[in-house]
Design an enzyme around this catalytic site. Structure first.
Site, PDB file in Angstrom:
ATOM      1  N   GLY A 147       2.563  15.280  29.029  1.00 57.74           N
ATOM      2  CA  GLY A 147       1.124  15.419  29.195  1.00 57.74           C
ATOM      3  C   GLY A 147       0.729  14.866  30.548  1.00 57.74           C
ATOM      4  N   HIS A 148      -0.565  14.874  30.835  1.00 58.61           N
ATOM      5  CA  HIS A 148      -1.050  14.413  32.136  1.00 58.61           C
ATOM      6  C   HIS A 148      -1.661  13.016  32.065  1.00 58.61           C
ATOM      7  CE1 HIS A 148      -1.305  18.812  33.838  1.00 58.61           C
ATOM      8  NE2 HIS A 148      -0.110  18.484  33.390  1.00 58.61           N
TER       9      HIS A 148
END
Ligand SMILES: *[C@@H]1O[C@H](CO)[C@@H](O)[C@H](O)[C@H]1NC(C)=O
EC number: 3.2.1.67
Length: 408
Positions: A244-245
């Protein structure tokens, strides 16, 4: 840390096996009684909406119940206010979105929405957004003709809502959205989408206040948790993120329509990041749009191979999409009183701590305390080629052991 994460995952797994008990929650309205079929193919949209209408009309506490099975559901907006302030939506089965992206939810931006409800619990079940076709379109034509896509579950203009034990897979867009709401708790939610699925934020919070997120396990293609403008009093605790970021406040400064974009009083506590592009991030576009981010505490965070473990980026411009020198503009968003307390682990890049703040609105009151981040097993000044910190227009203090050494 591995142990704590394991226990979180075991905990979450147990939550998934828990089948919501529809009895005892007042009147029960099973969608099957309204003609829904759990065969994965029959369109159950009308039965779901009719079951909701009756539950919502009930003067007593009422539960809409979705039994085990796969229910094909088109765009569905469950509208309140309801007669009672105790309506439950209890899912034992799987709810699946229409295949492809030529359906109205994909252009409207929302699949399942609870709108203007006061006193709601949404629990259990799997929501399968079947985002694959839309992701493929967006990857083939990044600036092309693909629709935005539908967020899987949106809580909108609501109050006193609990979302618990829900598993969201393959959302076309954001998985769970809290929009213009107050008093929302999201707990034991799991999110699953591929690392390269575009715009699939795990939990997005927008223009809301008093929102809490506990015990979330998020693997997705964009931010695990994103905090948009207009939010205050958020509590985010025990989130495992990756791929994910990261957990992001922002991006701010791009949205149209809000005079001032503000985020205030946010606590992010006990988080684990594994192989994410960012860890704890605040991002604003390099635009003159005014606003502020004030009073944020990030504490007890563990990073494993994270691209940018600690980052404030006030020149945010993904995919070079700004053009025309917008990147050079100085952000009108003021960031202040941000604390990082107890952040450890490994960075995947040399710059483990980066504060790239606005020239016209420098960051102030940034506090680092007990930070230990390494790059390739090394930690800064004492050893060559270890992790480093980078500061631009940032003011603040450091205390306790801080490696890499603070540049504040
Ligand atoms: C900050 O938010 C928390 C909830 O996350 C709340 O309990 C607290 O009262 C808020 N503080 C202020 C000063 O509003």
């Amino acid at each position: 840390m591995a142990k704590a994460m394991l226990s979180l995952l075991v905990h979450l797994h147990a939550a998934l096996l828990f089948v919501p008990e529809p009895a005892g929650a007042g009147a029960v309205y099973s969608v099957v009684r309204y003609g829904a079929r759990g065969d994965g193919a029959s369109d159950s949209t009308r039965p779901f909406l009719r079951a909701w209408a009756d539950a919502c009309r009930s003067p007593r506490p009422a539960t809409v119940y979705v039994p085990p099975g796969r229910y094909l559901l088109g765009r569905a907006t469950f509208v309140g206010p309801c007669s009672s302030r105790a309506v439950a939506f209890s899912i034992a089965g799987t709810v699946v979105a229409p295949a492809g992206y030529a359906w109205d939810g994909a252009t409207a931006g929302q699949w399942i929405t609870f709108e203007s409800v006061v006193g709601l619990t949404v629990s259990g079940g799997t929501l399968d957004g079947r985002g694959d076709a839309l992701w493929a379109c967006k990857k083939q034509q990044p600036r092309g003709h693909c629709p935005t896509g539908a967020s899987s579950l949106t809580i909108s203009n609501a109050r006193n809502v609990v979302v618990e034990g829900v598993r969201s897979v393959s959302s076309e867009l954001f998985h769970v959205v809290v929009l213009q709401s107050r008093g929302v708790t999201v707990r034991r939610v799991t999110v699953e989408a591929p690392a390269d699925s575009p715009n699939t934020d795990g939990i997005h919070i927008h223009k809301s206040t008093n929102v809490a997120v506990y015990d979330a396990a998020i693997r997705t293609g964009d931010d695990c948790v994103s905090v948009g403008p207009g939010n205050s009093n958020l509590w985010i605790e025990r989130v495992a993120c990756g791929p994910g970021h990261g957990i992001s406040i922002g991006s701010l400064g791009k949205q149209q329509g809000m005079a001032v974009e503000a985020v205030q009083n946010v606590t992010v506590k006990t988080t684990w990041f594994t192989g994410t592009t960012n860890g704890l991030r605040i991002k604003t576009w390099g635009s003159s749009k005014r606003g502020y981010v004030r009073g944020v505490t990030f504490s007890d965070s563990t990073m494993a191979g994270v691209g940018n473990p600690i980052i404030i980026d006030q020149h945010y411009c993904p995919d070079g999409g700004c053009g025309g020198g917008a990147r050079q503009q100085s952000s009108g968003i003021k960031i202040s009183e941000v604390e990082y307390d107890g952040v450890r682990g490994s960075s995947a890049t040399p710059v483990a701590v980066s504060f790239d703040c606005s020239r016209s609105n420098p960051c102030s009151g940034i506090r680092l305390r007990d930070v230990r981040l390494t790059y390739q097993g090394k930690s800064g000044r004492l050893q060559a080629a270890g992790a480093v910190s980078s500061c631009r227009n940032a003011q603040g203090t450091a205390s306790g052991l801080v490696v890499p050494p603070s540049c504040l």
